[in-house]
Design a protein around this motif. Structure first.
Motif, PDB file in Angstrom:
ATOM      1  N   LEU A  49      38.982  46.871  37.451  1.00  0.00           N
ATOM      2  CA  LEU A  49      38.704  47.336  36.092  1.00  0.00           C
ATOM      3  C   LEU A  49      39.905  48.072  35.491  1.00  0.00           C
ATOM      4  O   LEU A  49      40.186  47.938  34.291  1.00  0.00           O
ATOM      5  CB  LEU A  49      37.469  48.236  36.074  1.00  0.00           C
ATOM      6  CG  LEU A  49      36.133  47.552  36.326  1.00  0.00           C
ATOM      7  CD1 LEU A  49      35.013  48.569  36.340  1.00  0.00           C
ATOM      8  CD2 LEU A  49      35.869  46.466  35.304  1.00  0.00           C
ATOM      9  N   LEU A  50      40.621  48.833  36.312  1.00  0.00           N
ATOM     10  CA  LEU A  50      41.830  49.500  35.806  1.00  0.00           C
ATOM     11  C   LEU A  50      42.909  48.483  35.435  1.00  0.00           C
ATOM     12  O   LEU A  50      43.605  48.651  34.427  1.00  0.00           O
ATOM     13  CB  LEU A  50      42.354  50.491  36.839  1.00  0.00           C
ATOM     14  CG  LEU A  50      41.573  51.791  36.956  1.00  0.00           C
ATOM     15  CD1 LEU A  50      42.101  52.626  38.117  1.00  0.00           C
ATOM     16  CD2 LEU A  50      41.638  52.584  35.665  1.00  0.00           C
ATOM     17  N   ILE A  51      43.047  47.432  36.221  1.00  0.00           N
ATOM     18  CA  ILE A  51      44.031  46.391  35.898  1.00  0.00           C
ATOM     19  C   ILE A  51      43.648  45.680  34.613  1.00  0.00           C
ATOM     20  O   ILE A  51      44.500  45.414  33.753  1.00  0.00           O
ATOM     21  CB  ILE A  51      44.179  45.409  37.076  1.00  0.00           C
ATOM     22  CG1 ILE A  51      44.870  46.110  38.244  1.00  0.00           C
ATOM     23  CG2 ILE A  51      44.964  44.165  36.663  1.00  0.00           C
ATOM     24  CD1 ILE A  51      44.877  45.315  39.534  1.00  0.00           C
ATOM     25  N   VAL A  52      42.360  45.378  34.449  1.00  0.00           N
ATOM     26  CA  VAL A  52      41.907  44.747  33.201  1.00  0.00           C
ATOM     27  C   VAL A  52      42.168  45.665  32.013  1.00  0.00           C
ATOM     28  O   VAL A  52      42.579  45.215  30.944  1.00  0.00           O
ATOM     29  CB  VAL A  52      40.409  44.362  33.296  1.00  0.00           C
ATOM     30  CG1 VAL A  52      39.849  43.960  31.942  1.00  0.00           C
ATOM     31  CG2 VAL A  52      40.227  43.227  34.281  1.00  0.00           C
ATOM     32  N   SER A  53      41.970  46.964  32.199  1.00  0.00           N
ATOM     33  CA  SER A  53      42.219  47.892  31.096  1.00  0.00           C
ATOM     34  C   SER A  53      43.708  47.966  30.763  1.00  0.00           C
ATOM     35  O   SER A  53      44.083  48.108  29.595  1.00  0.00           O
ATOM     36  CB  SER A  53      41.672  49.279  31.409  1.00  0.00           C
ATOM     37  OG  SER A  53      42.439  49.918  32.401  1.00  0.00           O
ATOM     38  N   LEU A  54      44.566  47.869  31.774  1.00  0.00           N
ATOM     39  CA  LEU A  54      46.008  47.842  31.501  1.00  0.00           C
ATOM     40  C   LEU A  54      46.398  46.571  30.757  1.00  0.00           C
ATOM     41  O   LEU A  54      47.284  46.592  29.888  1.00  0.00           O
ATOM     42  CB  LEU A  54      46.801  47.971  32.798  1.00  0.00           C
ATOM     43  CG  LEU A  54      46.772  49.353  33.437  1.00  0.00           C
ATOM     44  CD1 LEU A  54      47.410  49.313  34.817  1.00  0.00           C
ATOM     45  CD2 LEU A  54      47.458  50.373  32.554  1.00  0.00           C
ATOM     46  N   LEU A  55      45.747  45.469  31.083  1.00  0.00           N
ATOM     47  CA  LEU A  55      46.006  44.230  30.335  1.00  0.00           C
ATOM     48  C   LEU A  55      45.486  44.338  28.900  1.00  0.00           C
ATOM     49  O   LEU A  55      46.140  43.869  27.966  1.00  0.00           O
ATOM     50  CB  LEU A  55      45.363  43.040  31.048  1.00  0.00           C
ATOM     51  CG  LEU A  55      45.973  42.671  32.397  1.00  0.00           C
ATOM     52  CD1 LEU A  55      45.162  41.566  33.056  1.00  0.00           C
ATOM     53  CD2 LEU A  55      47.425  42.266  32.240  1.00  0.00           C
ATOM     54  N   ALA A  56      44.328  44.958  28.731  1.00  0.00           N
ATOM     55  CA  ALA A  56      43.791  45.143  27.375  1.00  0.00           C
ATOM     56  C   ALA A  56      44.664  46.097  26.571  1.00  0.00           C
ATOM     57  O   ALA A  56      44.770  45.971  25.350  1.00  0.00           O
ATOM     58  CB  ALA A  56      42.358  45.667  27.446  1.00  0.00           C
ATOM     59  N   ALA A  57      45.309  47.029  27.239  1.00  0.00           N
ATOM     60  CA  ALA A  57      46.194  47.971  26.543  1.00  0.00           C
ATOM     61  C   ALA A  57      47.391  47.264  25.924  1.00  0.00           C
ATOM     62  O   ALA A  57      47.969  47.758  24.954  1.00  0.00           O
ATOM     63  CB  ALA A  57      46.664  49.049  27.505  1.00  0.00           C
ATOM     64  N   GLN A  58      47.761  46.116  26.454  1.00  0.00           N
ATOM     65  CA  GLN A  58      48.896  45.379  25.914  1.00  0.00           C
ATOM     66  C   GLN A  58      48.635  44.882  24.497  1.00  0.00           C
ATOM     67  O   GLN A  58      49.570  44.568  23.763  1.00  0.00           O
ATOM     68  CB  GLN A  58      49.260  44.203  26.828  1.00  0.00           C
ATOM     69  CG  GLN A  58      49.627  44.633  28.235  1.00  0.00           C
ATOM     70  CD  GLN A  58      50.671  45.732  28.256  1.00  0.00           C
ATOM     71  OE1 GLN A  58      51.731  45.615  27.649  1.00  0.00           O
ATOM     72  NE2 GLN A  58      50.355  46.823  28.946  1.00  0.00           N
ATOM     73  N   LEU A  59      47.359  44.833  24.104  1.00  0.00           N
ATOM     74  CA  LEU A  59      47.036  44.473  22.725  1.00  0.00           C
ATOM     75  C   LEU A  59      47.524  45.538  21.751  1.00  0.00           C
ATOM     76  O   LEU A  59      47.635  45.286  20.555  1.00  0.00           O
ATOM     77  CB  LEU A  59      45.526  44.275  22.566  1.00  0.00           C
ATOM     78  CG  LEU A  59      44.921  43.087  23.307  1.00  0.00           C
ATOM     79  CD1 LEU A  59      43.407  43.128  23.211  1.00  0.00           C
ATOM     80  CD2 LEU A  59      45.474  41.784  22.778  1.00  0.00           C
TER      81      LEU A  59
ATOM     82  N   VAL B 185      31.628  40.062  35.019  1.00  0.00           N
ATOM     83  CA  VAL B 185      30.635  38.988  35.026  1.00  0.00           C
ATOM     84  C   VAL B 185      31.085  37.793  35.873  1.00  0.00           C
ATOM     85  O   VAL B 185      30.293  37.271  36.659  1.00  0.00           O
ATOM     86  CB  VAL B 185      30.259  38.581  33.585  1.00  0.00           C
ATOM     87  CG1 VAL B 185      29.365  37.363  33.573  1.00  0.00           C
ATOM     88  CG2 VAL B 185      29.584  39.739  32.877  1.00  0.00           C
ATOM     89  N   PRO B 186      32.332  37.329  35.769  1.00  0.00           N
ATOM     90  CA  PRO B 186      32.720  36.222  36.656  1.00  0.00           C
ATOM     91  C   PRO B 186      32.621  36.587  38.142  1.00  0.00           C
ATOM     92  O   PRO B 186      32.310  35.742  38.975  1.00  0.00           O
ATOM     93  CB  PRO B 186      34.177  35.932  36.276  1.00  0.00           C
ATOM     94  CG  PRO B 186      34.314  36.434  34.892  1.00  0.00           C
ATOM     95  CD  PRO B 186      33.384  37.602  34.787  1.00  0.00           C
ATOM     96  N   LEU B 187      32.851  37.861  38.480  1.00  0.00           N
ATOM     97  CA  LEU B 187      32.708  38.289  39.873  1.00  0.00           C
ATOM     98  C   LEU B 187      31.252  38.229  40.329  1.00  0.00           C
ATOM     99  O   LEU B 187      30.973  37.993  41.496  1.00  0.00           O
ATOM    100  CB  LEU B 187      33.248  39.701  40.051  1.00  0.00           C
ATOM    101  CG  LEU B 187      34.744  39.884  39.815  1.00  0.00           C
ATOM    102  CD1 LEU B 187      35.117  41.356  39.901  1.00  0.00           C
ATOM    103  CD2 LEU B 187      35.544  39.066  40.793  1.00  0.00           C
ATOM    104  N   ALA B 188      30.335  38.448  39.409  1.00  0.00           N
ATOM    105  CA  ALA B 188      28.919  38.398  39.754  1.00  0.00           C
ATOM    106  C   ALA B 188      28.446  36.971  39.993  1.00  0.00           C
ATOM    107  O   ALA B 188      27.435  36.750  40.658  1.00  0.00           O
ATOM    108  CB  ALA B 188      28.087  39.050  38.652  1.00  0.00           C
ATOM    109  N   LEU B 189      29.157  35.994  39.463  1.00  0.00           N
ATOM    110  CA  LEU B 189      28.758  34.604  39.617  1.00  0.00           C
ATOM    111  C   LEU B 189      29.290  33.958  40.894  1.00  0.00           C
ATOM    112  O   LEU B 189      28.914  32.852  41.230  1.00  0.00           O
ATOM    113  CB  LEU B 189      29.237  33.798  38.400  1.00  0.00           C
ATOM    114  CG  LEU B 189      28.636  34.238  37.057  1.00  0.00           C
ATOM    115  CD1 LEU B 189      29.248  33.447  35.928  1.00  0.00           C
ATOM    116  CD2 LEU B 189      27.133  34.087  37.072  1.00  0.00           C
ATOM    117  N   ILE B 190      30.168  34.655  41.607  1.00  0.00           N
ATOM    118  CA  ILE B 190      30.722  34.113  42.849  1.00  0.00           C
ATOM    119  C   ILE B 190      29.635  34.133  43.922  1.00  0.00           C
ATOM    120  O   ILE B 190      28.961  35.149  44.105  1.00  0.00           O
ATOM    121  CB  ILE B 190      31.943  34.939  43.301  1.00  0.00           C
ATOM    122  CG1 ILE B 190      33.080  34.777  42.296  1.00  0.00           C
ATOM    123  CG2 ILE B 190      32.405  34.517  44.693  1.00  0.00           C
ATOM    124  CD1 ILE B 190      34.270  35.660  42.573  1.00  0.00           C
ATOM    125  N   PRO B 191      29.449  33.033  44.657  1.00  0.00           N
ATOM    126  CA  PRO B 191      28.449  33.030  45.744  1.00  0.00           C
ATOM    127  C   PRO B 191      28.990  33.764  46.972  1.00  0.00           C
ATOM    128  O   PRO B 191      29.570  33.168  47.879  1.00  0.00           O
ATOM    129  CB  PRO B 191      28.231  31.541  46.023  1.00  0.00           C
ATOM    130  CG  PRO B 191      29.509  30.892  45.601  1.00  0.00           C
ATOM    131  CD  PRO B 191      30.045  31.717  44.463  1.00  0.00           C
TER     132      PRO B 191
END
Length: 183
Positions: A119-129, A151-157
């Protein structure tokens, strides 16, 4: 009119509940809410430290700092929520849901920490906006990006990788022949 169904009927407490059980549940709920809130504050402090005083400070634009704060709230709040739930599951069990062993509890907490770092990595990527969009729009988009990135992590079997008990804390894991519904 049947006896006991009107407004003046005496309320009978169900046999499965007791005052001590209700007090213990309330205390546990307050503990979980407190650790979740404190975890969110600690996550924000960590994320702001990453964005302001570390090697990542040049990578986070001024208009993207709120995105890092959103990621800190998600990472810290999730860790603060699942830490006491994992500890409760390690010390208390039932016949339907046995106690967690030390290895399984450690595996679950490592999974939570990996998700928090994700989640921190995703937030750093979102910060690039923040390089191209105004601060309000970056904040709005980061809430959706960080909030729904799991959500994609929740779909992994996970069962195929031998990690079938990952959803067990929230009552979503399926045991042998189980339907995934909690009682």
């Amino acid at each position: 009119m049947s006896a006991g169904s009107g407004p003046g009927a005496a309320r009978v407490q169900s046999p499965g509940r007791s005052l001590a059980g209700n007090v213990a549940f309330g205390a546990g709920l307050l503990l979980v809410l407190a650790t979740m809130t404190l975890g969110a504050y600690a996550g924000v402090a960590l994320a702001l430290g990453l964005a302001g005083d570390s090697f990542l400070s040049s990578a986070v634009p001024g208009d993207g700092r709120n995105a890092v704060v959103v990621g800190g709230i998600g990472a810290g709040g999730l860790t603060g929520l699942l830490l006491p739930l994992t500890l409760f599951a390690a010390v208390r069990g039932t016949e339907a849901r046995p106690r967690l062993g030390p290895g399984e509890a450690l595996l679950k907490m490592l999974g939570v920490l990996v998700l928090a770092v994700y989640l921190l990595i995703v937030s750093l990527l979102a910060a690039q906006l923040g390089w191209i969009l105004p601060i309000g729009l970056v904040t709005l988009l980061s809430v959706f990006l960080v909030g729904f990135s799991w959500v994609p992590l929740a779909l992994i079997p996970w069962e195929r990788f031998g990690l079938g008990g990952i959803g067990g804390l929230l009552g979503t894991s399926r045991g042998p022949g189980g339907s995934g519904k909690s009682d």
